[in-house]
Every structure is written in structure tokens, then in C-alpha cells.
Design a protein around this motif. Structure first.
Motif, PDB file in Angstrom:
ATOM      1  N   ASP A  36       0.713  -0.915   0.151  1.00 25.98           N
ATOM      2  CA  ASP A  36       0.031  -0.121   0.348  1.00 25.98           C
ATOM      3  C   ASP A  36       1.161   0.954  -0.108  1.00 25.98           C
ATOM      4  O   ASP A  36       2.052   1.181   0.480  1.00 25.98           O
ATOM      5  CB  ASP A  36      -0.608  -0.014   1.258  1.00 25.98           C
ATOM      6  N   ARG A  37       0.540   1.947  -0.824  1.00 22.03           N
ATOM      7  CA  ARG A  37       1.126   3.625  -0.691  1.00 22.03           C
ATOM      8  C   ARG A  37       0.435   4.393   0.240  1.00 22.03           C
ATOM      9  O   ARG A  37      -0.134   4.582   0.183  1.00 22.03           O
ATOM     10  CB  ARG A  37       1.131   4.679  -2.095  1.00 22.03           C
ATOM     11  N   THR A  38       2.087   5.153   0.967  1.00 26.76           N
ATOM     12  CA  THR A  38       1.053   6.452   1.539  1.00 26.76           C
ATOM     13  C   THR A  38       0.333   7.366   0.624  1.00 26.76           C
ATOM     14  O   THR A  38       0.675   7.755  -0.265  1.00 26.76           O
ATOM     15  CB  THR A  38       2.600   7.158   1.697  1.00 26.76           C
ATOM     16  N   TYR A 471      -5.102   9.708  14.193  1.00 26.57           N
ATOM     17  CA  TYR A 471      -5.518   8.411  13.463  1.00 26.57           C
ATOM     18  C   TYR A 471      -6.667   7.116  14.203  1.00 26.57           C
ATOM     19  O   TYR A 471      -6.751   7.162  15.075  1.00 26.57           O
ATOM     20  CB  TYR A 471      -4.587   7.561  13.194  1.00 26.57           C
ATOM     21  N   TRP A 472      -7.363   7.035  12.911  1.00 26.27           N
ATOM     22  CA  TRP A 472      -8.636   6.105  13.746  1.00 26.27           C
ATOM     23  C   TRP A 472      -9.199   4.950  13.111  1.00 26.27           C
ATOM     24  O   TRP A 472      -9.996   4.568  12.567  1.00 26.27           O
ATOM     25  CB  TRP A 472     -10.003   6.519  13.531  1.00 26.27           C
ATOM     26  N   GLY A 473      -7.679   4.679  11.720  1.00 26.89           N
ATOM     27  CA  GLY A 473      -7.402   3.985  11.720  1.00 26.89           C
ATOM     28  C   GLY A 473      -7.542   3.518   9.677  1.00 26.89           C
ATOM     29  O   GLY A 473      -7.954   4.668   9.345  1.00 26.89           O
ATOM     30  N   THR A 474      -7.427   2.843   8.685  1.00 23.14           N
ATOM     31  CA  THR A 474      -8.006   1.273   9.140  1.00 23.14           C
ATOM     32  C   THR A 474      -6.515   0.968   9.571  1.00 23.14           C
ATOM     33  O   THR A 474      -5.499   1.281   9.347  1.00 23.14           O
ATOM     34  CB  THR A 474      -8.010   0.349   8.362  1.00 23.14           C
ATOM     35  N   TYR A 475      -6.100  -0.519   9.759  1.00 22.62           N
ATOM     36  CA  TYR A 475      -5.161  -1.038  10.757  1.00 22.62           C
ATOM     37  C   TYR A 475      -4.472  -1.599   9.680  1.00 22.62           C
ATOM     38  O   TYR A 475      -3.735  -3.642  10.640  1.00 22.62           O
ATOM     39  CB  TYR A 475      -4.829  -1.688  12.179  1.00 22.62           C
ATOM     40  N   SER A 476      -5.053  -1.893   8.427  1.00 21.61           N
ATOM     41  CA  SER A 476      -4.804  -2.558   7.778  1.00 21.61           C
ATOM     42  C   SER A 476      -3.928  -2.502   6.324  1.00 21.61           C
ATOM     43  O   SER A 476      -4.095  -3.689   5.168  1.00 21.61           O
ATOM     44  CB  SER A 476      -5.788  -3.792   7.541  1.00 21.61           C
ATOM     45  N   HIS A 477      -3.372  -1.669   6.183  1.00 21.59           N
ATOM     46  CA  HIS A 477      -2.697  -1.861   5.312  1.00 21.59           C
ATOM     47  C   HIS A 477      -1.286  -2.467   5.389  1.00 21.59           C
ATOM     48  O   HIS A 477      -0.587  -3.014   5.923  1.00 21.59           O
ATOM     49  CB  HIS A 477      -1.765  -0.262   5.057  1.00 21.59           C
ATOM     50  N   ARG A 478      -0.799  -2.952   3.810  1.00 24.47           N
ATOM     51  CA  ARG A 478       0.086  -4.037   3.344  1.00 24.47           C
ATOM     52  C   ARG A 478       1.799  -3.098   3.493  1.00 24.47           C
ATOM     53  O   ARG A 478       1.692  -1.970   2.723  1.00 24.47           O
ATOM     54  CB  ARG A 478      -0.233  -4.980   2.184  1.00 24.47           C
ATOM     55  N   LEU A 506      -2.386  -6.715  10.134  1.00 24.02           N
ATOM     56  CA  LEU A 506      -2.017  -6.359   9.180  1.00 24.02           C
ATOM     57  C   LEU A 506      -1.206  -8.150   8.319  1.00 24.02           C
ATOM     58  O   LEU A 506      -0.698  -8.451   8.582  1.00 24.02           O
ATOM     59  CB  LEU A 506      -0.540  -5.783   9.868  1.00 24.02           C
ATOM     60  N   PRO A 507      -1.553  -7.566   6.996  1.00 18.29           N
ATOM     61  CA  PRO A 507      -1.799  -8.425   6.499  1.00 18.29           C
ATOM     62  C   PRO A 507       0.448  -8.853   5.675  1.00 18.29           C
ATOM     63  O   PRO A 507       0.519  -9.830   5.382  1.00 18.29           O
ATOM     64  CB  PRO A 507      -2.007  -7.886   4.482  1.00 18.29           C
TER      65      PRO A 507
END
Length: 588
Positions: A36-38, A471-478, A506-507
Motif C-alpha cells: 500500500d502507498r502512503t 488516527y482512527w484506522g484502518t490498521y490493515s495496510h500492506r 496487518l496482511p
């Protein structure tokens, strides 16, 4: 972000519009990226801040051999990079092999409010020679804390002491303590929402992650290498999700469930410190210690010689709930009352150490001997508890001595609470913590209320200052590299399930589990330490499903004269982790 920032946001959106167009086009034309990109918005507002010069200077005399210190000015609000700033302090221990240096290893000890400067200064005590050779170790004091510019919610220490007087119990029991606890919680929120501003509204973990990304450029690293403990795991997690393509190697050890920490609209009515289920982790650890004490028997566990350990503990709790135990000095003068709440805080402090079973055994057998004088050395038991209580009270006593003078100002309560309360969603009124603590007590007797009450100052009707860029999420960035998530089965502060939850989100992460004791796992066995070190050096995480076992296990060595002491120090050096609860004992 307030109204006065809308123009800045509009300008920034225009700046990143072209970048957005290019990114969307590339995604449509190619297969989905592995990393995932910033976000273009986040990248643009952080990257436009010039990398500051810390102007490093020799501070070895104050901290550690080779230490270099510096300070930088960073934006109070990243929406206004040319506006107000806050000073942030750093400490660096240069790599011993500069010719083969990999880069910089950023470290954080937890808290929130723990000192990155101080844990970096202690690097040689707990990091391996291989890490010290190949990395500059860099510690950053999060904005508002320690050697950085301090958040300050009261005009002086006297005002702070008066406002927070009701919080001077581990957790309130009965109306006589609950009323003042709630009143002080409200005063805390009001103070930090008025006197504490604007810094108190700019201390969310997201702001510290942004600071860390700017400082990553300052030290010349293209991507971040990071080792965070306890609350520092949430900082590492937020960084990884804000800047997923800027991760070289991130280790989080003693992991907070990120969704529980931040909360959601559906869980906002549940206190932040109840959602984390830390009390359940502590209760599970104590229950297991009592069971292993019974199995080991009196040759290994003193309490087992007094009867069934679980029954002994229940008897002590019932007695202290009925009537506190007055602890006197050698002259028979009363010094303090051992209440059920204080005993619970003692036991939580015991559980923070890998050798915590030894301390639990000592405390329970000591208290039992005072309740039943024929079973032990009453004078020694009294002296032991008195010494423990006085050691815990020393910082508070120093603060009280200066309260009327208003100097020096200790902002550690504000440092903890300003991060906690800006990071997480909480109920509207402090009174809501009464039923919440009762629920937590049903799930984890004693430890549940001890943890739950800690966030009462965050009640949103009185803690009204907000960080609009939290920051409120998400917490699932690759992420561009795996995140190593380390969880300890018997952690009394950061429930092992927090590590499981973070890793499942976290994937591109790897969970390293440890059947060990105390708070966090690094340093408790060669298995964990070597796995973490290898990952930081090479980027290769341990195998899937890896499980380590801590060196210190309950009641594996027989009792003997002088074999066990309340002041015993582990042979190996452990990282100086800061517990995520005010007043809890750090491990030795």
C-alpha cells in the motif's frame, strides 16, 4: 483540523490532485500493488516539512558513553507547517561500526509518555552487540513529554496536586473514594482542555508518527527501522499504517490491540482501558501462578505450605475487603493501610517481571503471616511490605514536598493522559466508569477496575480538547516489509490477544509468540531476542507459527536460604519498558 485550517487543506488538496490522478491511472493499468502507498495527502503534508538539523552535541556525561543529543522544532499542526512549532528532543548512540552501518534504529519504551531519550541511552544494556554495531540507536521523546517541550495542564505543581488528589488510590472502592476520583478525573480533563492547550490537542500518536517520519529523513534513512514496546507498539502500528511503503523493519513487542485502543463509534460507550482487556490478562497470569504454586508444592512455593494457594489468596482478599491491614514501623507507629486495592497494585507490579511468580509468592505469604502471626516472621513481613510501599511512594512524596512551592513541575500525569485521551474514544461522563469498573471486576477481579479507571479523565464532556488529525484506522495496510508482532502469553498489561488482533489485521506481518512471563518478551529468552535481532538486521522474520519459551518459569527452583529476594535482579538485561498504567511498577 479547525476552521482556520480549511484554506491550508484546500491548498494541499490542490497540490496532491495530480499525484492522485497518476496513482489512480497506474492502479487501473496494472495489477494491484503488493505494498500500500502512503496517501498522497499524508505524504504531501509531511514531506513538505524540511528535515531539521538536531545540531548534535556530546551528552555522554549525562546519559551514556558515546551519546549525542539534539533538539528540533517540528510543526505543532502539520496542516500549518509554517505555523507554531513544538520542540522535540533526541538522543543517538552511534553505531560502533560506522563503515558497515545499516541505518538508524528508532526505539520507544512505551507509556504513553515514556522517554525515548532514556531508552536509547540504555541501548548498550539490553541490545545485542550486533545491533549496536550496525545501527545508530535513536530515541525520540514524544512531543509534550520528558526532554521535549512539556504539556502542562495546571499553573503549578500545587494546583496539579490539588486537582488530582482524588486519583491517589490504585482504584476507588466505595462512595468515599469514588466521588473524589470522579471529581479529580473531571478536573484533569478541564485542566488539559484549557491550560494544557494547544499542545494537549496535538499529542495524538499520529502526530508522533509524523514527527518520526520527518526525523527518519533527518538521520538519512529511506525507510524506518523501529523497535517499540508496550504503548510503543501502537506508535509502530500507526506509523506502519500511515506510511506503509516507508517500512524497512518494524518490531512491536507487548502489543496493544489497535482497534480497542482507538475505539469505534460502536464501542465509544466502553472506556478505552476496559476495551483493552488488560485486566483479564493480569488475572489469567495470577490464576496460572497460583495453580503452578499448588502443583510445585511447599518445597518450591512458600504459599503452598500455608494451604491451597488459590484459597489463601481468596482469604486474603476477603479479609482486606472487610478491614484493611494497618502496617506499622519498627516503633509500632502506623504508616499505611494495606487495602485490597493496594494489594492488587502490588500484585500487578509483581506480574510485570519475568520472575513475577517469586514476588507474588513473597507478597501473599507475607500478608498471610501478618493476618496469621503464628505462620511466619511478623517483623520481617512488616518490614518487607513497608519497604515496598515506601519505594512506591517516593516519587509522590517528592512531588508533595514541592506542592506548595509549585516547583519543579512533574508533567508525567499529563504526558500519559494527553496521549491516551486524544487517541481513543470514550464515554461522555466520568460517572460512566462506575458501571464499567463493575463489569471489568466481574471479568477480572481487582485487576479489571485497576485498569479500567485509568481512562476516567478522558470522559469527553470534560476532556473537550481534540486532535483533529488523530488516527482512527484502518490498521490493515500492506507494508513494504513485514511487521514483526511479538506477543507474550502471560503479559499482565498488554493482553496476548492484542498481538493476535494486530497481526491478524496487518496482511504483511508475522506473529512471534512467547510462553513467557512479565510485560513484553524481548530479553526473556535467547529464542525471542535472537529472532528479533535477526529480523532487524536482515529483514527476515521468524517462521510462521514460531513459539518461544521464556527462561524464567514459575517455581522451577527449590526454596533455599537466601535463594530468593524481593530485590533480586535478573541476570540478563531487559529493556526499560514503561508500563501503560500510571503507578504500576516497572520491572527490574
Amino acid at each position: 483540523m479547525t476552521r482556520r485550517h480549511r484554506h491550508a487543506r484546500s491548498t494541499l488538496v490542490a497540490l496532491v490532485a495530480l499525484s492522485l490522478t497518476v496513482t489512480v491511472g497506474a492502479t487501473a493499468a496494472n495489477a494491484a500493488p503488493k505494498t500500500d502507498r502512503t496517501s498522497p495527502y499524508e505524504a504531501a503534508r509531511v514531506d513538505r516539512v524540511p528535515a531539521p538539523d538536531p545540531q548534535w552535541f556530546d551528552c555522554a556525561a549525562a546519559f551514556a558513553d558515546g551519546a549525542q543529543c539534539g533538539t528540533v522544532q517540528l510543526p505543532l499542526d502539520y496542516d500549518e507547517p509554517g505555523g507554531a512549532t513544538t520542540e522535540v528532543a533526541l538522543l543517538k548512540i552511534p553505531a560502533t561500526d560506522q563503515a558497515h552501518k545499516i541505518g538508524s534504529l528508532f526505539v520507544n519504551p512505551g507509556g504513553p509518555g515514556g522517554s525515548g531519550v532514556q531508552i536509547a541511552a540504555a541501548a548498550s544494556q539490553f541490545l545485542s552487540p550486533a545491533l549496536l554495531e550496525r545501527f545508530d540507536v535513536v530515541g525520540v521523546d514524544p512531543r509534550g513529554t520528558n526532554y521535549s517541550s512539556n504539556v502542562r495542564c495546571f499553573k503549578d505543581l500545587g494546583a496539579q496536586a490539588n486537582a488530582l488528589a482524588g486519583l491517589n488510590v490504585p482504584f476507588p472502592v466505595g462512595d468515599a473514594e469514588t466521588g473524589p476520583y470522579i471529581a479529580s478525573s473531571k478536573a484533569f480533563g478541564v485542566g488539559c482542555s484549557t491550560t494544557g492547550t494547544p499542545l494537549s490537542g496535538s499529542m495524538s500518536t499520529a502526530e508522533v508518527a509524523r514527527d518520526m517520519d520527518v526525523l527518519r529523513r533527518t538521520v538519512g534513512d529511506q525507510k524506518l527501522t523501529y523497535l517499540g514496546f508496550s504503548y510503543g507498539t501502537y506508535l509502530g502500528n500507526v506509523y506502519a499504517n500511515l506510511f506503509p511503503d516507508r517500512v524497512r523493519a518494524v518490531v512491536i513487542d507487548g502489543v496493544l490491540d489497535p482497534v480497542a485502543w482507538a475505539g469505534t463509534p460502536a464501542t465509544a460507550s466502553i472506556p478505552q482501558t476496559e476495551r483493552l482487556k488488560s485486566g483479564q490478562g493480569a488475572s489469567k497470569a495470577l490464576t496460572e501462578i497460583l495453580a503452578r504454586c499448588a502443583t510445585a508444592g511447599p518445597d518450591y512455593c512458600v504459599t503452598a505450605g500455608l494451604g491451597d494457594p488459590a484459597t489463601i489468596y481468596a482469604e486474603i482478599v476477603a479479609s482486606l475487603k472487610e478491614q484493611p491491614l494497618v502496617i506499622t514501623d519498627e516503633n509500632g507507629e502506623p504508616v499505611f493501610e494495606l487495602t485490597y486495592a493496594i494489594l492488587t497494585s502490588f500484585l500487578l507490579g509483581d506480574l510485570y517481571a519475568p520472575e513475577g511468580s517469586t514476588y507474588v509468592d513473597l507478597d501473599l505469604s507475607t500478608v498471610y503471616s501478618l493476618l496469621h502471626p503464628a505462620t511466619g516472621d511478623v517483623a520481617a513481613a512488616r518490614a518487607g511490605l513497608l519497604a515496598k510501599y515506601q519505594a512506591l511512594q517516593a516519587p509522590a512524596a517528592r512531588s508533595d514536598a514541592f506542592a506548595n512551592l509549585g516547583f519543579p513541575y512533574d508533567n508525567s500525569p499529563e504526558a500519559f493522559q494527553s496521549v491516551l485521551c486524544t487517541d481513543g474514544k470514550n464515554p461522555a461522563k466520568a460517572e460512566s466508569w462506575v458501571p464499567a469498573a463493575a463489569r471489568a471486576d466481574a471479568d477480572a477481579p481487582g485487576f479489571g477496575p485497576l485498569w479500567t479507571w485509568a481512562s476516567a479523565p478522558c470522559a469527553r464532556s470534560t476532556w473537550t480538547v481534540r486532535d483533529e488529525d488523530a488516527y482512527w484506522g484502518t490498521y490493515s495496510h500492506r507494508t513494504s516489509a513485514p511487521v514483526l508482532v511479538v506477543g507474550n502469553y502471560w503479559d499482565p498489561a498488554t493482553n496476548y490477544q492484542g498481538a493476535v488482533a494486530a497481526s491478524s489485521l496487518l496482511p504483511n506481518s508475522r506473529l512471534l509468540s512467547s510462553d513467557s512471563w512479565g510485560h513484553t518478551a524481548y530479553g526473556t529468552s535467547a529464542c525471542v531476542t535472537d529472532a528479533v535481532d535477526s529480523y532487524l538486521l536482515t529483514g527476515t522474520p521468524p517462521a510462521k507459527g514460531a513459539l518461544c519459551t521464556g527462561d524464567a518459569q514459575p517455581f522451577t527452583e527449590p526454596l533455599g536460604a537466601g535463594a530468593r529476594s524481593r530485590t533480586a535482579v535478573p541476570e540478563r538485561s531487559l529493556p526499560p519498558v514503561v508500563p501503560p498504567l500510571p503507578g504500576a511498577l516497572p520491572r527490574s
